[in-house]
Write a protein that holds these residues in place. Structure first.
Motif, PDB file in Angstrom:
ATOM      1  N   VAL A 147      -0.601  25.339 103.729  1.00 58.11           N
ATOM      2  CA  VAL A 147      -0.101  24.732 104.966  1.00 58.11           C
ATOM      3  C   VAL A 147      -1.153  24.856 106.071  1.00 58.11           C
ATOM      4  O   VAL A 147      -1.494  23.881 106.755  1.00 58.11           O
ATOM      5  CB  VAL A 147       1.231  25.396 105.395  1.00 58.11           C
ATOM      6  CG1 VAL A 147       1.602  25.011 106.824  1.00 58.11           C
ATOM      7  CG2 VAL A 147       2.349  25.002 104.434  1.00 58.11           C
ATOM      8  N   VAL A 148      -1.700  26.062 106.224  1.00 62.97           N
ATOM      9  CA  VAL A 148      -2.660  26.323 107.301  1.00 62.97           C
ATOM     10  C   VAL A 148      -3.921  25.477 107.111  1.00 62.97           C
ATOM     11  O   VAL A 148      -4.472  24.913 108.067  1.00 62.97           O
ATOM     12  CB  VAL A 148      -2.975  27.838 107.347  1.00 62.97           C
ATOM     13  CG1 VAL A 148      -4.254  28.108 108.112  1.00 62.97           C
ATOM     14  CG2 VAL A 148      -1.804  28.587 107.981  1.00 62.97           C
ATOM     15  N   THR A 150      -4.144  22.591 105.362  1.00 58.67           N
ATOM     16  CA  THR A 150      -3.817  21.168 105.550  1.00 58.67           C
ATOM     17  C   THR A 150      -3.701  20.840 107.031  1.00 58.67           C
ATOM     18  O   THR A 150      -4.090  19.752 107.476  1.00 58.67           O
ATOM     19  CB  THR A 150      -2.498  20.827 104.819  1.00 58.67           C
ATOM     20  OG1 THR A 150      -2.618  21.219 103.457  1.00 58.67           O
ATOM     21  CG2 THR A 150      -2.185  19.345 104.900  1.00 58.67           C
ATOM     22  N   LEU A 151      -3.181  21.778 107.817  1.00 57.72           N
ATOM     23  CA  LEU A 151      -3.001  21.531 109.245  1.00 57.72           C
ATOM     24  C   LEU A 151      -4.251  21.866 110.062  1.00 57.72           C
ATOM     25  O   LEU A 151      -4.238  21.768 111.290  1.00 57.72           O
ATOM     26  CB  LEU A 151      -1.782  22.313 109.772  1.00 57.72           C
ATOM     27  CG  LEU A 151      -0.458  21.540 109.670  1.00 57.72           C
ATOM     28  CD1 LEU A 151      -0.131  21.173 108.234  1.00 57.72           C
ATOM     29  CD2 LEU A 151       0.698  22.324 110.283  1.00 57.72           C
ATOM     30  N   GLY A 152      -5.323  22.258 109.390  1.00 60.34           N
ATOM     31  CA  GLY A 152      -6.591  22.488 110.078  1.00 60.34           C
ATOM     32  C   GLY A 152      -6.562  23.700 110.997  1.00 60.34           C
ATOM     33  O   GLY A 152      -7.208  23.712 112.046  1.00 60.34           O
ATOM     34  N   LEU A 153      -5.828  24.744 110.596  1.00 66.56           N
ATOM     35  CA  LEU A 153      -5.676  25.911 111.470  1.00 66.56           C
ATOM     36  C   LEU A 153      -6.384  27.156 110.947  1.00 66.56           C
ATOM     37  O   LEU A 153      -6.279  28.226 111.559  1.00 66.56           O
ATOM     38  CB  LEU A 153      -4.175  26.228 111.637  1.00 66.56           C
ATOM     39  CG  LEU A 153      -3.375  25.189 112.430  1.00 66.56           C
ATOM     40  CD1 LEU A 153      -1.886  25.432 112.270  1.00 66.56           C
ATOM     41  CD2 LEU A 153      -3.775  25.232 113.906  1.00 66.56           C
ATOM     42  N   ALA A 175       3.285  24.165 111.450  1.00 65.92           N
ATOM     43  CA  ALA A 175       3.080  25.124 110.348  1.00 65.92           C
ATOM     44  C   ALA A 175       4.237  26.116 110.294  1.00 65.92           C
ATOM     45  O   ALA A 175       4.760  26.437 109.217  1.00 65.92           O
ATOM     46  CB  ALA A 175       1.753  25.871 110.543  1.00 65.92           C
ATOM     47  N   ARG A 176       4.664  26.584 111.457  1.00 64.28           N
ATOM     48  CA  ARG A 176       5.798  27.521 111.535  1.00 64.28           C
ATOM     49  C   ARG A 176       7.052  26.870 110.936  1.00 64.28           C
ATOM     50  O   ARG A 176       7.806  27.517 110.190  1.00 64.28           O
ATOM     51  CB  ARG A 176       6.038  27.898 113.007  1.00 64.28           C
ATOM     52  CG  ARG A 176       7.215  28.822 113.232  1.00 64.28           C
ATOM     53  CD  ARG A 176       7.400  29.139 114.700  1.00 64.28           C
ATOM     54  NE  ARG A 176       7.651  27.928 115.496  1.00 64.28           N
ATOM     55  CZ  ARG A 176       7.774  27.898 116.812  1.00 64.28           C
ATOM     56  NH1 ARG A 176       7.651  29.005 117.504  1.00 64.28           N
ATOM     57  NH2 ARG A 176       8.012  26.763 117.449  1.00 64.28           N
ATOM     58  N   THR A 208       2.244  13.566 106.299  1.00 57.29           N
ATOM     59  CA  THR A 208       1.688  14.212 105.105  1.00 57.29           C
ATOM     60  C   THR A 208       2.696  15.182 104.501  1.00 57.29           C
ATOM     61  O   THR A 208       2.833  15.260 103.279  1.00 57.29           O
ATOM     62  CB  THR A 208       0.401  14.983 105.481  1.00 57.29           C
ATOM     63  OG1 THR A 208      -0.549  14.036 105.949  1.00 57.29           O
ATOM     64  CG2 THR A 208      -0.176  15.737 104.292  1.00 57.29           C
ATOM     65  N   SER A 209       3.400  15.917 105.350  1.00 58.67           N
ATOM     66  CA  SER A 209       4.355  16.897 104.821  1.00 58.67           C
ATOM     67  C   SER A 209       5.458  16.204 104.031  1.00 58.67           C
ATOM     68  O   SER A 209       5.977  16.750 103.061  1.00 58.67           O
ATOM     69  CB  SER A 209       4.941  17.751 105.960  1.00 58.67           C
ATOM     70  OG  SER A 209       5.923  17.041 106.688  1.00 58.67           O
ATOM     71  N   VAL A 210       5.801  14.997 104.432  1.00 51.51           N
ATOM     72  CA  VAL A 210       6.824  14.220 103.721  1.00 51.51           C
ATOM     73  C   VAL A 210       6.238  13.648 102.431  1.00 51.51           C
ATOM     74  O   VAL A 210       6.819  13.794 101.349  1.00 51.51           O
ATOM     75  CB  VAL A 210       7.363  13.088 104.636  1.00 51.51           C
ATOM     76  CG1 VAL A 210       8.272  12.144 103.868  1.00 51.51           C
ATOM     77  CG2 VAL A 210       8.087  13.690 105.843  1.00 51.51           C
ATOM     78  N   ALA A 211       5.054  13.021 102.550  1.00 50.90           N
ATOM     79  CA  ALA A 211       4.457  12.341 101.392  1.00 50.90           C
ATOM     80  C   ALA A 211       3.976  13.332 100.341  1.00 50.90           C
ATOM     81  O   ALA A 211       4.112  13.095  99.141  1.00 50.90           O
ATOM     82  CB  ALA A 211       3.291  11.470 101.871  1.00 50.90           C
ATOM     83  N   GLN A 212       3.390  14.446 100.791  1.00 52.35           N
ATOM     84  CA  GLN A 212       2.734  15.372  99.863  1.00 52.35           C
ATOM     85  C   GLN A 212       3.687  16.443  99.344  1.00 52.35           C
ATOM     86  O   GLN A 212       3.608  16.855  98.197  1.00 52.35           O
ATOM     87  CB  GLN A 212       1.583  16.041 100.619  1.00 52.35           C
ATOM     88  CG  GLN A 212       0.568  16.732  99.749  1.00 52.35           C
ATOM     89  CD  GLN A 212      -0.705  16.984 100.563  1.00 52.35           C
ATOM     90  OE1 GLN A 212      -1.256  16.062 101.178  1.00 52.35           O
ATOM     91  NE2 GLN A 212      -1.148  18.215 100.605  1.00 52.35           N
ATOM     92  N   TRP A 213       4.575  16.895 100.216  1.00 53.41           N
ATOM     93  CA  TRP A 213       5.418  18.042  99.854  1.00 53.41           C
ATOM     94  C   TRP A 213       6.915  17.701  99.779  1.00 53.41           C
ATOM     95  O   TRP A 213       7.745  18.581  99.543  1.00 53.41           O
ATOM     96  CB  TRP A 213       5.205  19.187 100.861  1.00 53.41           C
ATOM     97  CG  TRP A 213       3.798  19.702 100.902  1.00 53.41           C
ATOM     98  CD1 TRP A 213       2.963  19.890  99.835  1.00 53.41           C
ATOM     99  CD2 TRP A 213       3.039  20.083 102.056  1.00 53.41           C
ATOM    100  NE1 TRP A 213       1.744  20.378 100.261  1.00 53.41           N
ATOM    101  CE2 TRP A 213       1.766  20.505 101.615  1.00 53.41           C
ATOM    102  CE3 TRP A 213       3.324  20.127 103.423  1.00 53.41           C
ATOM    103  CZ2 TRP A 213       0.777  20.954 102.485  1.00 53.41           C
ATOM    104  CZ3 TRP A 213       2.339  20.571 104.294  1.00 53.41           C
ATOM    105  CH2 TRP A 213       1.079  20.974 103.821  1.00 53.41           C
TER     106      TRP A 213
END
Ligand code: ATP
Length: 282
Positions: A147-148, A150-153, A175-176, A208-213
């Motif tokens: 998650v971190v 993918t979100l660039g964190l 992310a949270r 992305t969270s919908v499409a990927q996960w």
């Protein structure tokens, strides 16, 4: 998984009928929410029935005062309903008391708010894991890293919110919300405080969270550009469902909104309903 169920009363005892519709993350039936009493009563929601399938990015739109925030708060168990039923992941939440609701929100719902709502004294990493810590749930390290990343964190985890840009803070909030793999993420104007570039990044990450996960996301927004990132727009007008759009575009959202701008509705930032075409923020 069981949803929706139907409740009915038999001899004073509330019976719960269950039938399996496992592909629905959030369902509402005959939702009503009235504020005030007597002559000053306002029907914020008047008989709303709607399903949100799993793995869908849905946007809720409508003129100011049409009931968007009320609907989101009732669906997320942040406000009580006057009547009707809401199911989250098959559980009817409308009859739950405070403690049960708090637990259900922690286990099943992620939130992303316009104002980020991060704890200022905690680092990004601590903010991201906070809901799991409060629920005494284990952090899945591999999932955290994915998650971190993918979100660039990845390079920002030791920073406190004031050391991050608005876009980075909202990515921490996303992310949270994602870390607990909730049944649904409710996003309330998630790009309202961001410039268009940072806003586009956050919207792309929700997509992305919908499409990927396979995450389910329900987003309240005034912004037709934001809504165009969704799979489906649910339109409210005067506390009722006023239609929906699938595979929305900015243009289709704008023209649908013009159709629901009822007499008496006020479109934020504009004197007259229908006078908002330049730009896209309704
Ligand atoms: N706490 C409250 N007490 C009384 N009336 C309320 C309350 N909250 C909302 N309302 C009324 O309910 C209706 C729906 O409000 P709601 O905030 O859900 O609309 P909205 O579509 O989210 O509006 P906006 O786009 O301006 O945020 C409005 O007429 C509003 O004035």
């Amino acid at each position: 998984m069981h949803s929706p169920e139907r409740q009915h009363s038999r001899g004073g005892v509330t019976m719960t009928e269950t039938h399996s519709t496992g592909d629905t993350a959030v369902a509402a039936r005959a939702l009503r929410k009235t504020y005030g009493r007597g002559e000053s009563a306002v029907a914020a929601l008047a008989d709303v029935s709607v399903d949100f399938p799993r793995g869908q990015f849905a946007a809720v739109m409508g003129p100011s005062g049409s009931g968007k925030s009320t609907l989101m708060h009732c669906l997320a168990g942040l406000d009580t309903v006057s009547s009707g039923t809401v199911w989250i992941d098959g559980t009817p939440i409308t009859g739950l008391r405070d403690r049960g609701l708090t637990r259900l929100r922690r286990e099943k719902i992620g939130f992303v708010f316009q104002a980020y709502n991060l704890v200022p004294t905690l680092t990004a990493r601590q903010n991201i894991v906070l809901p799991l810590a409060l629920a005494r749930r284990r952090v899945d390290r591999a999932w955290f890293d994915e998650v971190v990343q993918t979100l660039g964190l990845t390079g920002r985890l030791k920073h406190r919110p004031h050391e991050l840009s608005g876009g980075q803070q909202q990515r921490v909030a996303v992310a949270r919300a994602l870390l607990g793999r909730p049944a649904v993420i409710f996003a309330d104007e998630p790009t309202g405080n961001l410039d268009s570039v940072a806003g586009a990044e956050v919207l792309a990450l929700l997509r992305t969270s919908v499409a990927q996960w396979g995450q389910t996301v329900i987003m309240v927004t005034h912004d037709a550009v934001a809504a165009a990132y969704s799979d489906r727009v649910v339109l409210l007008g005067d506390g009722r469902l006023a239609g929906e759009l699938h595979a929305p575009t900015v243009d289709s959202v704008l023209s649908a909104l013009h159709g629901v701008a009822l007499p008496g509705s006020v479109l934020p930032g504009s004197a007259l309903p229908g006078s908002v075409l330049p730009g896209s923020t309704l």
